[in-house]
Motif scaffolding. Structure first.
Motif, PDB file in Angstrom:
ATOM      1  N   LYS A 144     -23.509 -15.508   8.528  1.00 43.37           N
ATOM      2  CA  LYS A 144     -22.607 -16.321   9.341  1.00 43.37           C
ATOM      3  C   LYS A 144     -21.220 -16.325   8.728  1.00 43.37           C
ATOM      4  O   LYS A 144     -21.050 -16.554   7.529  1.00 43.37           O
ATOM      5  N   LEU A 145     -20.235 -16.049   9.573  1.00 45.94           N
ATOM      6  CA  LEU A 145     -18.844 -16.149   9.131  1.00 45.94           C
ATOM      7  C   LEU A 145     -18.453 -17.614   9.015  1.00 45.94           C
ATOM      8  O   LEU A 145     -19.130 -18.493   9.564  1.00 45.94           O
ATOM      9  N   SER A 146     -17.367 -17.880   8.325  1.00 41.78           N
ATOM     10  CA  SER A 146     -16.918 -19.268   8.175  1.00 41.78           C
ATOM     11  C   SER A 146     -16.476 -19.845   9.523  1.00 41.78           C
ATOM     12  O   SER A 146     -16.350 -21.058   9.685  1.00 41.78           O
ATOM     13  N   GLY A 152     -19.369 -10.247   4.508  1.00 42.08           N
ATOM     14  CA  GLY A 152     -18.534 -11.258   5.158  1.00 42.08           C
ATOM     15  C   GLY A 152     -19.134 -12.638   5.247  1.00 42.08           C
ATOM     16  O   GLY A 152     -18.559 -13.536   5.858  1.00 42.08           O
ATOM     17  N   SER A 153     -20.315 -12.845   4.645  1.00 42.14           N
ATOM     18  CA  SER A 153     -20.965 -14.160   4.713  1.00 42.14           C
ATOM     19  C   SER A 153     -20.027 -15.257   4.202  1.00 42.14           C
ATOM     20  O   SER A 153     -19.477 -15.159   3.105  1.00 42.14           O
ATOM     21  N   GLU A 154     -19.849 -16.273   5.038  1.00 45.60           N
ATOM     22  CA  GLU A 154     -19.011 -17.439   4.729  1.00 45.60           C
ATOM     23  C   GLU A 154     -17.526 -17.105   4.578  1.00 45.60           C
ATOM     24  O   GLU A 154     -16.751 -17.881   4.020  1.00 45.60           O
ATOM     25  N   PHE A 182     -13.782 -13.092   8.257  1.00 42.74           N
ATOM     26  CA  PHE A 182     -13.888 -11.813   8.954  1.00 42.74           C
ATOM     27  C   PHE A 182     -14.851 -10.873   8.224  1.00 42.74           C
ATOM     28  O   PHE A 182     -15.228 -11.129   7.073  1.00 42.74           O
ATOM     29  N   CYS A 183     -15.223  -9.798   8.900  1.00 42.63           N
ATOM     30  CA  CYS A 183     -16.110  -8.807   8.296  1.00 42.63           C
ATOM     31  C   CYS A 183     -15.317  -7.791   7.474  1.00 42.63           C
ATOM     32  O   CYS A 183     -14.225  -7.368   7.867  1.00 42.63           O
ATOM     33  N   GLY A 184     -15.896  -7.446   6.351  1.00 34.88           N
ATOM     34  CA  GLY A 184     -15.344  -6.386   5.524  1.00 34.88           C
ATOM     35  C   GLY A 184     -16.431  -5.342   5.306  1.00 34.88           C
ATOM     36  O   GLY A 184     -17.550  -5.487   5.792  1.00 34.88           O
ATOM     37  N   ALA A 185     -16.111  -4.299   4.565  1.00 35.60           N
ATOM     38  CA  ALA A 185     -17.112  -3.262   4.317  1.00 35.60           C
ATOM     39  C   ALA A 185     -16.855  -2.529   3.008  1.00 35.60           C
ATOM     40  O   ALA A 185     -15.697  -2.333   2.617  1.00 35.60           O
ATOM     41  N   LEU A 186     -17.948  -2.170   2.354  1.00 33.03           N
ATOM     42  CA  LEU A 186     -17.893  -1.248   1.221  1.00 33.03           C
ATOM     43  C   LEU A 186     -18.247   0.117   1.799  1.00 33.03           C
ATOM     44  O   LEU A 186     -19.288   0.263   2.448  1.00 33.03           O
ATOM     45  N   ILE A 216     -11.681  -7.673  -1.199  1.00 25.78           N
ATOM     46  CA  ILE A 216     -11.501  -7.627   0.256  1.00 25.78           C
ATOM     47  C   ILE A 216     -10.978  -8.958   0.774  1.00 25.78           C
ATOM     48  O   ILE A 216     -10.159  -9.011   1.694  1.00 25.78           O
ATOM     49  N   TYR A 217     -11.445 -10.041   0.135  1.00 27.32           N
ATOM     50  CA  TYR A 217     -11.100 -11.384   0.616  1.00 27.32           C
ATOM     51  C   TYR A 217     -10.095 -12.107  -0.276  1.00 27.32           C
ATOM     52  O   TYR A 217      -9.987 -13.328  -0.231  1.00 27.32           O
TER      53      TYR A 217
END
Length: 595
Positions: free
Chosen positions: A461-463, A490-492, A495-499, A589-590
């Motif tokens: 779940k995203l924030s 991207g949990s909490e 937005f979604c990020g990626a490795l 990323i964040y």
């Protein structure tokens, strides 16, 4: 119930008369194919079973097997089952401490290893495992305390001379409800759990799965299948019983990197696989077009695009397909040996683009669904039917329903007895009405076709409160020829990020065609590399919901590997390991969450 309770031994025996090749199975060793006839196979099973009996293996005893795929693997499996004993397979990639845990937890009495190299890691650990009374090396050994496979065969041969009816007596006592195997789930979290599967769990599942296999051996001269997935996994293991029942010999390859040569030599009609292999092959096919120019290149990509748009319910005009087939598809099918009828895919979600492409070039590609705990197949496309993106319909005798929270529940004769020595875990997994909680999220359409979204534990779940299923996004990313692996995070967060691990080989080729010199170091920080990957991410983002879009990514130089504990033997991502190991990159990323 359609299928009467039966044993694995029974269905394997029934395939003897169907086999037109006279070969039970083959293995590639040191570059050479070694074929074993049905007669020789049965003799080895007979002798090994009695040899193990001489060593003290009795009904219900556990025998562990730590070896690569081979004919001997199948011999050991059938010999142990013939005694009413229980096979405990172990992945060759399993860490030593886990192997020690499996040997102790299963109380294995005899332990097989393929050779001294495989034995090396467990040698210092196995000394303290008191329940293991004998270790047997399949391919010979320099260790004085290890038994040699051939010596056990000889022991069994002598025992048969003394008591010629013993083997048949022991084999006849094996019952459908007897425990056949303990499979320790590699798992993406926690301690391995020993899944208890009976003869009938597996045999019934094999018979039901055989109904939907997309080939009939009668239609081929010398039908063969090729195998590369580990027999320690239930997907390939159950497939091996289906091959035996159908009378089709499996050919076990030596190295997956050589599989294209093996396709050409064996000329198989069928294979079960996980998506990653097909993804890599299709990526290679697409990249091949970059070496062409002019009209030839245009025609090539016209055909490729036509295949990627394939819809089984609305196929392309026959004249278009015939042109594409003559110019491109026939040559692509030759890469698979020229006789390939189809693939059945399991173990993970298959990108719809890959499924369309393979079916589009004239080779069946169907996605099934199941788990170790379900022996393993629950669903698959019925013969002659296909829906891209779906895992098919329930097999005969299998029921599927969706819980209120979207979890897929299953019930049927293929559901495990439970987890070995873990009654609490068993109660969590199977309710009082016999429904097994798969841990996967999905839905059934109006016609009963199953669509699997992701692992329940993988959802995050995203924030912002939005839930994200990472696997479909990852599948879309790796469909790019420039992306080898991807893990969405991207949990909490907002937005979604990626490795992302780029496909460095294809990246180098792109550098060369554009006249750039590929950097000798700091690949992941190269401006051109980052821009190229950003283009691929942007393409994927076009088809995603606003909250699913990958807004930032970090590039990694090295692949996630089984040896590093980052992925399972069936190539599933261990997200908890990735999140911990690459915390610094994810935090990067964040670092500026507001952006």
């Amino acid at each position: 119930m359609k299928y009467e309770p039966t044993t694995i031994l029974s269905i394997v025996a029934k395939g003897r008369e169907k086999n037109k090749t006279g070969i039970f199975s083959a293995v590639k060793r040191n570059g050479e194919w070694i074929e074993t006839t049905i007669e020789d196979f049965e003799q080895m099973v007979h002798d090994l079973a009695l040899g193990l009996y001489e060593l003290g293996v009795r009904r219900g005893d556990k025998v562990s097997l730590h070896a690569e795929n081979s004919t001997e693997w199948l011999v050991i499996d059938q010999a142990v089952l013939s005694l009413g004993a229980v096979v405990v397979p172990i992945y060759t990639t399993q860490p030593g401490e886990q192997i020690k845990y499996i040997l102790e937890n299963s109380e294995s009495k005899v332990h097989f290893v393929s050779d001294d190299e495989v034995f090396a890691e467990t040698k210092p650990l196995i000394k303290g495992v008191e329940n293991v009374k004998a270790v047997i090396s399949i391919l010979g050994t320099d260790h004085k305390k290890l038994y040699d496979f051939d010596d056990i065969l000889e022991m069994g041969h002598k025992r048969n001379e003394e008591e010629p009816n013993l083997f048949e007596k022991l084999r006849s006592e094996v019952a459908p409800d007897d425990l056949a195997t303990l499979i320790y789930t590699s798992g993406t979290t926690g301690v391995p759990k020993g899944v208890m599967l009976t003869h009938n769990n597996i045999a019934g599942n094999a018979l039901a799965s055989h109904e939907i296999f997309p080939f009939d051996p009668k239609d081929f001269d010398e039908p063969k299948v090729i195998s590369y997935l580990p027999l320690a996994h239930m997907f390939e293991r159950t497939a091996s019983y289906i091959y035996a029942y159908a009378g089709v010999p499996p050919y076990y390859i030596e190295e997956v990197d050589e599989i294209r040569d093996d396709f050409a030599t064996v000329k198989p009609i069928y294979m079960v696989t996980v998506p990653r292999l097909l993804e890599k092959i299709v990526t290679g096919i697409k990249v091949k077009g970059q070496e062409m120019s002019g009209l030839k290149k245009q025609l090539y990509y016209w055909a490729v695009n036509l295949a990627e748009e394939y819809d089984p319910e609305n196929p392309p005009a026959k004249w278009k397909w015939k042109i594409a087939d003559k110019l491109v598809y026939a040559k692509i099918r030759e890469l698979f040996g020229g006789r390939m009828v189809g693939f059945n895919v399991g173990g993970a979600a298959l990108s719809p683009n890959i499924a369309r492409f393979i079916n589009g070039i004239g080779i069946y590609c169907g996605l099934g669904y199941g788990l170790t705990e379900t022996s393993p197949v629950l669903t698959g496309p019925p013969k002659g039917e296909l829906r891209i993106g779906s895992s098919g319909k329930p097999l005969v005798d299998v029921e599927i329903k969706i819980a209120e929270d979207g979890e897929i529940l299953a019930r049927g004769p293929n559901i495990m007895k439970g987890y070995y020595k873990m009654p609490e875990k068993t109660e969590e997994a199977i309710d009082d009405d016999g429904w097994f909680y798969t841990g996967d999220i999905g839905h059934l359409d109006e016609d009963g076709w199953l669509f699997v979204t992701d692992r329940k534990k993988s959802l995050f779940k995203l924030s912002t409160g939005k839930y994200v299923a990472p696997q479909p996004i990852e599948n879309a990313l790796v469909n790019s020829g420039f992306i080898e692996q991807a893990v969405v995070v991207g949990s909490e967060h907002k937005f979604c990020g990626a490795l992302i691990v780029p496909n460095w080989e294809n990246m180098k080729k792109r550098f060369e065609t554009k006249g750039h010199k590929f950097p000798e170091e700091n690949f992941t920080e190269n401006e051109y590399v980052i821009k190229r990957i950003q283009k691929e991410v942007d393409k994927v983002n076009e088809n995603l919901s606003k909250w699913e879009k990958v807004k930032k990514f970090k590039l990694l130089e090295d692949l996630f590997t089984i040896d590093a504990g980052e992925i399972t033997p069936t190539l599933k991502v261990k997200r908890n390991v990735i999140n911990e190991k690459y915390k610094e990159q994810i935090d990067g990323i964040y670092a500026d969450e507001e952006s």
